[in-house]
Write a protein that holds these residues in place. Sequence first.
Motif, PDB file in Angstrom:
ATOM      1  N   LEU A 141      27.733  47.162  45.927  1.00  0.00           N
ATOM      2  CA  LEU A 141      28.067  47.238  47.349  1.00  0.00           C
ATOM      3  C   LEU A 141      28.711  48.570  47.694  1.00  0.00           C
ATOM      4  CD1 LEU A 141      28.262  45.789  50.110  1.00  0.00           C
ATOM      5  CD2 LEU A 141      30.502  44.930  49.376  1.00  0.00           C
ATOM      6  N   ARG A 142      29.678  49.001  46.898  1.00  0.00           N
ATOM      7  CA  ARG A 142      30.370  50.264  47.190  1.00  0.00           C
ATOM      8  C   ARG A 142      29.402  51.444  47.142  1.00  0.00           C
ATOM      9  NH1 ARG A 142      36.060  49.718  43.745  1.00  0.00           N
ATOM     10  NH2 ARG A 142      37.020  48.125  45.090  1.00  0.00           N
ATOM     11  N   SER A 143      28.527  51.444  46.152  1.00  0.00           N
ATOM     12  CA  SER A 143      27.580  52.544  46.031  1.00  0.00           C
ATOM     13  C   SER A 143      26.642  52.587  47.227  1.00  0.00           C
ATOM     14  CB  SER A 143      26.788  52.397  44.730  1.00  0.00           C
ATOM     15  OG  SER A 143      25.886  53.468  44.567  1.00  0.00           O
ATOM     16  N   ALA A 144      26.164  51.425  47.673  1.00  0.00           N
ATOM     17  CA  ALA A 144      25.255  51.377  48.817  1.00  0.00           C
ATOM     18  C   ALA A 144      25.937  51.797  50.113  1.00  0.00           C
ATOM     19  CB  ALA A 144      24.678  49.974  48.964  1.00  0.00           C
ATOM     20  N   MET A 145      27.256  51.603  50.191  1.00  0.00           N
ATOM     21  CA  MET A 145      27.993  51.985  51.383  1.00  0.00           C
ATOM     22  C   MET A 145      28.501  53.425  51.308  1.00  0.00           C
ATOM     23  SD  MET A 145      30.151  48.543  52.347  1.00  0.00           S
ATOM     24  CE  MET A 145      30.457  49.153  54.012  1.00  0.00           C
ATOM     25  N   GLY A 146      28.270  54.092  50.169  1.00  0.00           N
ATOM     26  CA  GLY A 146      28.754  55.461  50.018  1.00  0.00           C
ATOM     27  C   GLY A 146      30.240  55.542  49.812  1.00  0.00           C
ATOM     28  N   GLY A 147      30.850  54.459  49.294  1.00  0.00           N
ATOM     29  CA  GLY A 147      32.304  54.400  49.152  1.00  0.00           C
ATOM     30  C   GLY A 147      32.782  54.933  47.816  1.00  0.00           C
ATOM     31  N   HIS A 148      34.074  54.732  47.564  1.00  0.00           N
ATOM     32  CA  HIS A 148      34.714  55.204  46.341  1.00  0.00           C
ATOM     33  C   HIS A 148      34.529  54.141  45.259  1.00  0.00           C
ATOM     34  CE1 HIS A 148      36.498  58.596  48.445  1.00  0.00           C
ATOM     35  NE2 HIS A 148      36.880  57.763  49.399  1.00  0.00           N
ATOM     36  N   VAL A 149      33.533  54.338  44.399  1.00  0.00           N
ATOM     37  CA  VAL A 149      33.204  53.316  43.415  1.00  0.00           C
ATOM     38  C   VAL A 149      34.262  53.201  42.323  1.00  0.00           C
ATOM     39  CG1 VAL A 149      30.730  53.502  43.831  1.00  0.00           C
ATOM     40  CG2 VAL A 149      31.801  54.957  42.099  1.00  0.00           C
ATOM     41  N   ALA A 150      35.114  54.209  42.170  1.00  0.00           N
ATOM     42  CA  ALA A 150      36.114  54.182  41.100  1.00  0.00           C
ATOM     43  C   ALA A 150      37.430  53.540  41.521  1.00  0.00           C
ATOM     44  CB  ALA A 150      36.372  55.604  40.600  1.00  0.00           C
ATOM     45  N   ASP A 151      37.574  53.138  42.777  1.00  0.00           N
ATOM     46  CA  ASP A 151      38.801  52.467  43.202  1.00  0.00           C
ATOM     47  C   ASP A 151      39.009  51.183  42.406  1.00  0.00           C
ATOM     48  OD1 ASP A 151      39.110  54.469  45.010  1.00  0.00           O
ATOM     49  OD2 ASP A 151      38.615  53.278  46.791  1.00  0.00           O
ATOM     50  N   ASP A 152      40.241  50.664  42.436  1.00  0.00           N
ATOM     51  CA  ASP A 152      40.526  49.416  41.726  1.00  0.00           C
ATOM     52  C   ASP A 152      39.576  48.311  42.174  1.00  0.00           C
ATOM     53  OD1 ASP A 152      42.574  50.593  40.343  1.00  0.00           O
ATOM     54  OD2 ASP A 152      44.156  49.842  41.658  1.00  0.00           O
ATOM     55  N   TYR A 153      39.114  47.537  41.213  1.00  0.00           N
ATOM     56  CA  TYR A 153      38.158  46.468  41.506  1.00  0.00           C
ATOM     57  C   TYR A 153      38.889  45.138  41.704  1.00  0.00           C
ATOM     58  CZ  TYR A 153      34.081  49.330  40.354  1.00  0.00           C
ATOM     59  OH  TYR A 153      33.103  50.294  40.354  1.00  0.00           O
ATOM     60  N   PRO A 154      38.425  44.311  42.638  1.00  0.00           N
ATOM     61  CA  PRO A 154      38.996  42.971  42.747  1.00  0.00           C
ATOM     62  C   PRO A 154      38.784  42.199  41.447  1.00  0.00           C
ATOM     63  CG  PRO A 154      37.538  43.453  44.617  1.00  0.00           C
ATOM     64  CD  PRO A 154      37.346  44.552  43.621  1.00  0.00           C
ATOM     65  N   VAL A 155      39.709  41.320  41.121  1.00  0.00           N
ATOM     66  CA  VAL A 155      39.593  40.500  39.915  1.00  0.00           C
ATOM     67  C   VAL A 155      39.016  39.136  40.299  1.00  0.00           C
ATOM     68  CG1 VAL A 155      41.506  41.669  38.783  1.00  0.00           C
ATOM     69  CG2 VAL A 155      41.960  39.635  40.171  1.00  0.00           C
ATOM     70  N   PRO A 156      38.484  38.391  39.342  1.00  0.00           N
ATOM     71  CA  PRO A 156      38.021  37.033  39.637  1.00  0.00           C
ATOM     72  C   PRO A 156      39.140  36.205  40.255  1.00  0.00           C
ATOM     73  CG  PRO A 156      37.226  37.722  37.490  1.00  0.00           C
ATOM     74  CD  PRO A 156      38.183  38.781  37.950  1.00  0.00           C
ATOM     75  N   ASP A 157      38.777  35.361  41.206  1.00  0.00           N
ATOM     76  CA  ASP A 157      39.789  34.625  41.976  1.00  0.00           C
ATOM     77  C   ASP A 157      39.176  33.313  42.449  1.00  0.00           C
ATOM     78  OD1 ASP A 157      41.897  33.803  43.506  1.00  0.00           O
ATOM     79  OD2 ASP A 157      41.900  35.518  44.869  1.00  0.00           O
ATOM     80  N   ILE A 158      39.849  32.217  42.148  1.00  0.00           N
ATOM     81  CA  ILE A 158      39.387  30.905  42.589  1.00  0.00           C
ATOM     82  C   ILE A 158      40.141  30.435  43.831  1.00  0.00           C
ATOM     83  CG2 ILE A 158      40.938  29.474  41.189  1.00  0.00           C
ATOM     84  CD1 ILE A 158      38.524  27.725  40.500  1.00  0.00           C
ATOM     85  N   ARG A 159      41.055  31.278  44.326  1.00  0.00           N
ATOM     86  CA  ARG A 159      41.816  31.034  45.557  1.00  0.00           C
ATOM     87  C   ARG A 159      42.599  29.716  45.514  1.00  0.00           C
ATOM     88  NH1 ARG A 159      39.891  34.715  49.708  1.00  0.00           N
ATOM     89  NH2 ARG A 159      39.548  36.614  48.510  1.00  0.00           N
ATOM     90  N   LEU A 160      43.434  29.591  44.495  1.00  0.00           N
ATOM     91  CA  LEU A 160      44.306  28.418  44.412  1.00  0.00           C
ATOM     92  C   LEU A 160      45.374  28.475  45.493  1.00  0.00           C
ATOM     93  CD1 LEU A 160      44.923  28.139  40.560  1.00  0.00           C
ATOM     94  CD2 LEU A 160      43.552  26.582  41.960  1.00  0.00           C
ATOM     95  N   GLY A 161      45.701  27.331  46.052  1.00  0.00           N
ATOM     96  CA  GLY A 161      46.763  27.253  47.035  1.00  0.00           C
ATOM     97  C   GLY A 161      48.108  26.969  46.385  1.00  0.00           C
ATOM     98  N   ALA A 162      49.172  27.133  47.155  1.00  0.00           N
ATOM     99  CA  ALA A 162      50.525  26.916  46.623  1.00  0.00           C
ATOM    100  C   ALA A 162      50.706  25.481  46.150  1.00  0.00           C
ATOM    101  CB  ALA A 162      51.562  27.272  47.687  1.00  0.00           C
TER     102      ALA A 162
END
Length: 367
Positions: A183-204
């Motif tokens: 996605l970043r490459s196709a948008m011409g963005g900064h591909v080396a920025d920190d990447y999101p980690v896997p996330d299952i979105r647990l609630g409190a």
Amino acid sequence: MLKNTRYYDPINDFRRRVARRLMRLVFGNHGQPTSAPLPAKGIYRILVCHVSHSLGNTLLLTPLLSELEKVYPAAEIDILTRSPIASEVYGHFFNVQRIFRLPAHGVGHPFQFWGTMRRMRRIRYDLAIDADPLSQTGRLLMLLSHSTCTLGFSSPKKHGEITHAVPLPPNVQSKGRRPVYLLRSAMGGHVADDYPVPDIRLGAGEREQGRAALSRSLAAAGIATPGRGIIGIFANATGPKLLGEAWWTRFIQVLEAQHPEHRIVEILPASGQSMLSSKYPAYYSSDLRKLASVLSGLAVYISADCGIMHLACASDVPTMGIFTTTSASEWGPYGPGRHVIAGYEKSPEDIARMIAAMPELTSGTRM
């Protein structure tokens, strides 16, 4: 001239040209290929095609969903998948609207397969993404969608004309990072920025219930407090990744000697059978989100490379993934608190000492 002829395979070249023509004949034209970046505006309906059904691959798509929510915050995301746990993993992302779940074997369930495809094809998408760099099935399914922009990796294994094709990056092999890079490459963005980690979105609330379940498991074994923290060990794995009870016994002896103030809880596999002869308090659940909630309450999670390791990463628990056979560059955990433990040709004792020295165990407790 003769020096270069050995790099040219006329038969494979002919097959690729025939395949491209057949794809155009069957699926039509999905827009002209372009070198222009994906538009930053005007993308409101997104389809993500990801047909892999394993736990690890399902979880490793979540970094792309996080990235899509960041760059297209007003967009609605639909997912076409074969994963039986897709709703539990993706359903807590705010921007995810529909999950089209295909049968694991479409040939054996043609009515369910084509019924799902008809529902998907009723929607006009602004962007469809084939997130897998290797699966031709994902590319075919994406081409069956109605989408203005189509995005995927370009490689000899991929056929079908799309608007935005991105070459495979040799320096980004991680299964979780590659779709984000796409996605970043196709948008011409900064591909080396920190990447999101896997996330299952647990609630409190889920996290609180997980901590309570761990306390009950300790209490049932006569342990009154979590000490400086609970170490969760999942001793199962598939094929050559399975380390065995004798290996884990040697590992735990060293770990307990280094950190006697910590408690150990065994996370049981789907069989519900202890892999450590029931020597330690244990927790079992067939419910993915309940298991993730319990993992989130651990001070540290330890296992070989497996799907539950990726679930621990997605539950935001410090994770020690021991790699002895598989590629850490492809499957290794990444991000804060996620560690690849290179166990290739190392003894259980050596690996235990490596983990015992990690700051997550030496600096205190998460409880």
